[in-house]
Scaffold this motif. Structure first.
Motif, PDB file in Angstrom:
ATOM      1  N   SER A 151       0.842  -1.190   0.000  1.00 52.62           N
ATOM      2  CA  SER A 151       0.000   0.000   0.000  1.00 52.62           C
ATOM      3  C   SER A 151       0.880   1.244   0.000  1.00 52.62           C
ATOM      4  O   SER A 151       2.004   1.213  -0.507  1.00 52.62           O
ATOM      5  CB  SER A 151      -0.948  -0.030   1.209  1.00 52.62           C
ATOM      6  N   HIS A 152       0.353   2.321   0.579  1.00 47.33           N
ATOM      7  CA  HIS A 152       1.049   3.602   0.539  1.00 47.33           C
ATOM      8  C   HIS A 152       1.531   3.986   1.940  1.00 47.33           C
ATOM      9  O   HIS A 152       0.713   4.157   2.847  1.00 47.33           O
ATOM     10  CB  HIS A 152       0.105   4.687   0.012  1.00 47.33           C
ATOM     11  N   THR A 154       2.353   5.904   5.186  1.00 47.38           N
ATOM     12  CA  THR A 154       1.590   7.044   5.702  1.00 47.38           C
ATOM     13  C   THR A 154       2.465   8.252   6.014  1.00 47.38           C
ATOM     14  O   THR A 154       1.956   9.380   6.070  1.00 47.38           O
ATOM     15  CB  THR A 154       0.830   6.627   6.970  1.00 47.38           C
ATOM     16  N   TRP A 155       3.753   8.036   6.247  1.00 46.03           N
ATOM     17  CA  TRP A 155       4.654   9.154   6.577  1.00 46.03           C
ATOM     18  C   TRP A 155       5.343   9.613   5.303  1.00 46.03           C
ATOM     19  O   TRP A 155       6.067   8.848   4.666  1.00 46.03           O
ATOM     20  CB  TRP A 155       5.681   8.704   7.619  1.00 46.03           C
ATOM     21  N   ARG A 156       5.076  10.840   4.892  1.00 44.22           N
ATOM     22  CA  ARG A 156       5.510  11.316   3.581  1.00 44.22           C
ATOM     23  C   ARG A 156       7.018  11.171   3.339  1.00 44.22           C
ATOM     24  O   ARG A 156       7.425  10.694   2.268  1.00 44.22           O
ATOM     25  CB  ARG A 156       5.071  12.762   3.380  1.00 44.22           C
ATOM     26  N   ARG A 159       7.710   7.677   2.576  1.00 42.12           N
ATOM     27  CA  ARG A 159       7.123   7.277   1.292  1.00 42.12           C
ATOM     28  C   ARG A 159       8.099   7.549   0.152  1.00 42.12           C
ATOM     29  O   ARG A 159       8.244   6.753  -0.772  1.00 42.12           O
ATOM     30  CB  ARG A 159       5.815   8.041   1.072  1.00 42.12           C
ATOM     31  N   ASP A 196      -4.433   3.401  -2.805  1.00 47.49           N
ATOM     32  CA  ASP A 196      -4.060   3.517  -1.397  1.00 47.49           C
ATOM     33  C   ASP A 196      -5.085   2.788  -0.524  1.00 47.49           C
ATOM     34  O   ASP A 196      -6.026   2.160  -1.026  1.00 47.49           O
ATOM     35  CB  ASP A 196      -3.904   4.980  -0.985  1.00 47.49           C
ATOM     36  N   GLN A 197      -4.887   2.873   0.783  1.00 44.80           N
ATOM     37  CA  GLN A 197      -5.707   2.124   1.726  1.00 44.80           C
ATOM     38  C   GLN A 197      -7.191   2.428   1.570  1.00 44.80           C
ATOM     39  O   GLN A 197      -8.036   1.519   1.520  1.00 44.80           O
ATOM     40  CB  GLN A 197      -5.251   2.420   3.164  1.00 44.80           C
ATOM     41  N   GLN A 198      -7.527   3.697   1.528  1.00 47.19           N
ATOM     42  CA  GLN A 198      -8.924   4.099   1.415  1.00 47.19           C
ATOM     43  C   GLN A 198      -9.511   3.687   0.066  1.00 47.19           C
ATOM     44  O   GLN A 198     -10.678   3.293  -0.031  1.00 47.19           O
ATOM     45  CB  GLN A 198      -9.053   5.604   1.607  1.00 47.19           C
ATOM     46  N   ASN A 216      -2.546  -0.588   9.113  1.00 48.63           N
ATOM     47  CA  ASN A 216      -1.269  -0.516   8.415  1.00 48.63           C
ATOM     48  C   ASN A 216      -0.221  -1.375   9.111  1.00 48.63           C
ATOM     49  O   ASN A 216      -0.172  -1.457  10.340  1.00 48.63           O
ATOM     50  CB  ASN A 216      -0.788   0.928   8.355  1.00 48.63           C
ATOM     51  N   GLY A 220       2.568   1.374   6.759  1.00 44.09           N
ATOM     52  CA  GLY A 220       1.754   1.521   5.562  1.00 44.09           C
ATOM     53  C   GLY A 220       2.387   0.937   4.313  1.00 44.09           C
ATOM     54  O   GLY A 220       1.788   1.000   3.235  1.00 44.09           O
TER      55      GLY A 220
END
Length: 230
Positions: A151-152, A154-156, A159, A196-198, A216, A220
């Motif tokens: 997935s993506h 969560t901490w930019r 990422r 992504d998650q959503q 996550n 994530g």
């Protein structure tokens, strides 16, 4: 070397996995820095298989992901569309009922399973929504789904580092340990292109799954999605 297109033609994806079957589990352990074992434990806990449960394990590959369910006393059916993966799995785990099947046209009757799970395979199915609907069909009312997928983060800042690892570090590492490193370039690209998650949760809801939720893992990098069939 076979490298599947992101258009995900089933024959190309199956051939790609056939080509990496022998060293697939080892390669995944190396590329994930050992995290795959922790992720498998999280999946097993989320599925919560009990003695007598019927569990469908999709994209089971060589059957490694099915072992915790069998150990819990469940009747697990490992299913994959790569014959090369299934042949390798039969060598390693001759007691497992490894079954060939396409996630969009499952060879099982309605409501056949108490739980359906798929780990790191849904993004490789050419029709994600069709697969989610098929998994709903073969799950009994009140039964559950568990999806473990990249997935993506969560901490930019992380990422960015993670994306750089996928596209720059992963190919040379795969070259050292995999029988088909080109396949792992496709896998890295498919991770980047995945919702992504959503986004995945929304697709599950549209397919008919209720009480959809996720958590996550590893910041994530991986997300564990769950749902219930009404």
């Amino acid at each position: 070397m076979t490298r599947a297109s992101l258009e995900k033609q089933p024959s190309e994806v199956a051939a790609m996995f056939d080509g990496v079957a022998a060293r697939y589990d080892l390669t995944n352990d190396v590329l994930s820095l050992g995290q795959t074992r922790l992720w498998r434990k999280a999946v097993a806990a989320a599925v919560g298989a009990r003695p007598g449960d019927r569990v469908l394990d999709l994209a089971a590959g060589t059957g490694t992901s099915s072992l915790p369910f069998a150990a819990a006393g469940a009747q697990v059916v490992p299913c994959d569309f790569s014959l090369g993966m299934l042949r390798e799995g039969k060598k390693r785990h001759p007691g497992l009922p490894l079954t060939a099947g396409d996630a969009t046209r499952l060879p099982f009757k309605d409501g056949a399973f108490d739980a359906v799970t798929i780990s790191f395979g849904l993004r490789n199915v050419h029709d994600t929504d069709g697969a989610l609907a098929e998994m709903l069909r073969v799950t009994r009312p009140g039964g559950r789904i568990v999806i473990c997928e990249f997935s993506h983060p969560t901490w930019r800042p992380f990422r960015t580092v993670y994306t750089e690892y996928l596209m720059r570090a992963l190919p040379p590492v795969a070259t050292a340990v995999s029988s088909n490193p080109d396949a792992y370039v496709y896998l890295a690209e498919s991770i980047r292109a995945w919702p992504d998650q959503q986004g995945l949760a929304a697709r599950m809801g549209r397919a008919g799954w209720s009480r959809v939720a996720w958590r996550n893992l590893t910041g994530g990098v991986v997300a564990l999605h769950r749902g219930i069939r009404r």
